[in-house]
Write a protein that holds these residues in place. Structure first.
Motif, PDB file in Angstrom:
ATOM      1  N   LYS A  46      81.154  85.383  71.900  1.00 19.67           N
ATOM      2  CA  LYS A  46      81.466  84.192  71.104  1.00 19.67           C
ATOM      3  C   LYS A  46      81.060  84.399  69.643  1.00 19.67           C
ATOM      4  O   LYS A  46      81.819  84.069  68.725  1.00 19.67           O
ATOM      5  N   GLU A 411      90.204  78.264  67.550  1.00 18.84           N
ATOM      6  CA  GLU A 411      88.835  77.746  67.530  1.00 18.84           C
ATOM      7  C   GLU A 411      88.839  76.222  67.437  1.00 18.84           C
ATOM      8  O   GLU A 411      88.042  75.544  68.083  1.00 18.84           O
ATOM      9  N   ARG A 414      89.589  74.901  70.804  1.00 17.17           N
ATOM     10  CA  ARG A 414      88.445  75.032  71.704  1.00 17.17           C
ATOM     11  C   ARG A 414      87.411  73.946  71.441  1.00 17.17           C
ATOM     12  O   ARG A 414      86.847  73.374  72.376  1.00 17.17           O
ATOM     13  N   THR A 418      86.155  71.181  74.086  1.00 15.01           N
ATOM     14  CA  THR A 418      84.746  71.058  74.430  1.00 15.01           C
ATOM     15  C   THR A 418      84.293  69.613  74.347  1.00 15.01           C
ATOM     16  O   THR A 418      83.597  69.113  75.238  1.00 15.01           O
ATOM     17  N   ALA A 426      85.273  78.839  76.033  1.00 14.17           N
ATOM     18  CA  ALA A 426      86.497  79.586  75.745  1.00 14.17           C
ATOM     19  C   ALA A 426      86.153  80.994  75.296  1.00 14.17           C
ATOM     20  O   ALA A 426      85.439  81.185  74.336  1.00 14.17           O
TER      21      ALA A 426
END
Length: 603
Positions: A46, A411, A414, A418, A426
């Motif tokens: 990540k 991003e 994601r 979340t 992710a």
């Protein structure tokens, strides 16, 4: 009411954009490669994803999750290659063994350990839920030692039933003991904990021999099951009832495996989710278990079976293994330093709880800062800087800056997922690696780069289009957009007097036209500029007055009232002029209007 004002977003482009002050397209791909412990691999991937998204030049970063012992081996190298590292760094949840430390430091070489997180190793089982006690299964170190040594073989053994009287398994149900093969920090953590916690037990059948500890140990292969990696351990526990095994707590809980409550040194039964991992490290610091010098051997450092009501008995401290002299790595040396600094930054340390790891105490962070400052780097290689949450005009647009203002549309998606479903992890590193590998196998050597900065409003729209273009192209594209606001976008497009008013990016974008002063600066320098409108969007005014205190139609304001509110001529929600337009507004008397505004330049 007065009609709402519409903001026009424009791209500012210099005719003949090849005049960009620095030749950004000519940058090579900056590489960083490591290997080691599987436990924090998702965390590493990540952070690497984030750095690749935030960079203005192409980065290619990989981490190979092979276990701590293999990570040490590949970092140290072999006698045949003169004990040179096979990767830029290694990582492990155990210190480097004394033998490997001695090999790595031959000929005056220096190696540093850089702790970067704390993580619990937990014991999990797969006894069916309908047969469990209400509080789950509890085991002390003696029972755990007997189970893993096959001294105890069934779940209904009298010693287990004595600690778990309501456990209701079929008679003589075999305990399927599963263990890691090859070198593993999890194996080291479990076996060294068992040796530490049982060494003084008067029941000699409890004692786990010190000679059978470490990353690889002797198991009863006829009665146990060997698996490779944390993934193999998790898969076995998920697919086989009545098994017992061990792996990092975060991995186990992410797959909803059932944890066994262990007894800590203070006699309390608890699960890793109930423990205070940082407090365990604080005890280790108090007891001087960690060397004061990072170049010293860490071979004897451990955090097993330490006192404390909430201490966790199998706590691992994860380390980077790094050579102090990085001059031979060229441009990868400063990138390695930047990666470690990013991992230790508040941004990355605050991500650790989502992986069920714990942050380092400040004393260890301070020690690490001193270690990194002493690394020896190639003086000709570029160094890296970070633009965090605060915008840094001009500086943030520099070539070797990791900017939190740059993202990919993936991003953004994601982050939204979340927030929406509370627990989404992710991981796109596999895709990145596959794409990079595919590109490296072609005859193409050129990457086509495009970089811009400016208004934040359409940033997600830009990121999505850039993602789509990168996916649809037959040649490698590298496109970034840094969302910093319209004013900063204009500044970086125009440039400065010091650089001859040459742009810092290929294009700028804003929800307002270029000011006359900036237009004059760039055109007086001999450049022609065009404005290209690309979307129309409304700017709206929002409030946070509770819904039950306003009318069904909401709050209505004309331009005069809005002006007075923003200038603080009107300061309370129950002001007579506001009430005249909103008679059903029912706020408490003299409720202050909290006026929020943007800082820096904003369209």
């Amino acid at each position: 009411m007065a009609p709402s004002r519409m903001a026009f977003a424009c791209l500012a482009i210099i005719a003949g954009a090849a005049m960009l002050a620095h030749a950004q397209d000519e940058h090579p791909i900056y590489e960083l490669h490591g290997s080691g412990t599987t436990n924090p691999s998702k965390y590493f991937w990540k952070v690497m994803d984030m750095m690749e998204e935030q960079a203005k030049v192409p980065l290619f970063m990989t981490y190979r999750a092979v276990g701590s012992s293999t990570g040490q081996k590949e970092f140290v190298g072999t006698a045949e290659n003169g004990f040179e590292s096979l990767n830029h760094f290694g990582a492990g949840d155990i210190p480097m063994t004394q033998a490997r430390y001695d090999q790595a430091t031959q000929g005056g070489k220096e190696v540093v350990h850089v702790p970067f997180l704390l993580g619990p190793i937990a014991v999990f089982h797969s006894v069916p839920s309908g047969e469990l006690p209400t509080v789950g299964i509890q085991l002390d170190a003696c029972l755990l030692s007997k189970i893993f040594s096959r001294e105890i073989k069934t779940w209904d053994d009298p010693a287990i039933m004595a600690q778990n009287p309501t456990l209701n398994v079929p008679a003589n149900t075999n305990i399927k003991v599963v263990h890691r093969t090859l070198g593993s920090s999890s194996t080291s953590g479990l076996t060294e904990y068992l040796a530490t916690a049982t060494k003084d037990n008067t029941d000699t059948t409890c004692v786990w021999l010190e000679s059978n500890t470490g990353s690889t140990v002797e198991w009863n292969d006829d009665e146990t099951f060997g698996v490779f990696g944390s993934g193999g351990m998790a898969e076995f526990l998920a697919d086989n009832d009545y098994a017992i095994g061990y792996l990092d707590a975060g991995h186990g809980h992410s797959l909803n495996l059932e944890e066994i409550a262990l007894q800590n040194k203070d006699g309390r039964y608890l699960k890793s989710t109930d423990a205070d991992i940082s407090a365990t490290a604080a005890v280790a610091l108090t007891e001087n278990r960690i060397p004061a010098t990072s170049t010293a051997s860490f071979a004897d450092v451990n955090l097993y079976d330490l006192p404390g009501t909430n201490s966790w008995p199998i706590t691992l401290m994860s380390y980077f293994y790094i050579r102090k002299d990085l001059t031979g790595l060229g441009a990868s040396g400063p990138l390695l330093k930047a990666f470690v600094e990013y991992v230790l930054s508040p941004t990355a340390q605050n991500m650790l709880p989502e992986f069920l790891f714990s942050k380092l105490p400040q004393q260890l962070l301070d020690m690490n800062a001193a270690t990194l400052a002493a690394l020896q780097l190639d003086p000709t290689a570029p160094t890296w800087d970070i633009e965090g949450s605060s915008t840094r005009p001009y500086d943030g647009a520099a070539t070797y800056v990791l900017s939190e203002k740059r993202k990919s549309y993936a991003e953004v998606e994601r982050e939204q997922l979340t927030r929406a479903i509370s627990a989404v992890s992710a991981d796109v590193s596999g895709l990145r690696t596959a794409v990079a590998a595919s590109q490296s196998q072609t005859a193409l050597t050129e990457i086509f780069a495009l970089h811009g900065s400016g208004t934040t409003n359409p940033s997600k729209f830009f990121w999505k289009l850039m993602d789509m273009m990168e996916e649809q192209a037959k040649v490698p594209l590298f496109m970034t957009y840094r969302a910093v606001g319209s004013s900063t976008g204009q500044k970086e497009f125009v440039g400065t007097e010091e650089n001859g008013f040459n742009q810092l990016n290929h294009f700028g974008a804003g929800d307002i036209p270029m000011t006359q002063a900036r237009y004059d600066q760039v055109t007086d320098a001999g450049h022609e500029v065009v404005h290209v409108p690309f979307l129309v969007g409304p700017i709206a005014v929002f409030h946070t007055v509770p819904a039950n205190l306003s009318s069904a139609a909401g709050i209505e304001l004309d331009a005069c009232l809005l002006s007075k509110i923003l200038r603080r001529v009107i300061t309370t929600w129950d002001h007579a002029d506001i009430k005249a337009l909103n008679p059903e507004l029912n706020v408490p008397a003299n409720t202050n209007i909290k006026v929020a505004h943007r800082t820096l330049g904003s369209s």
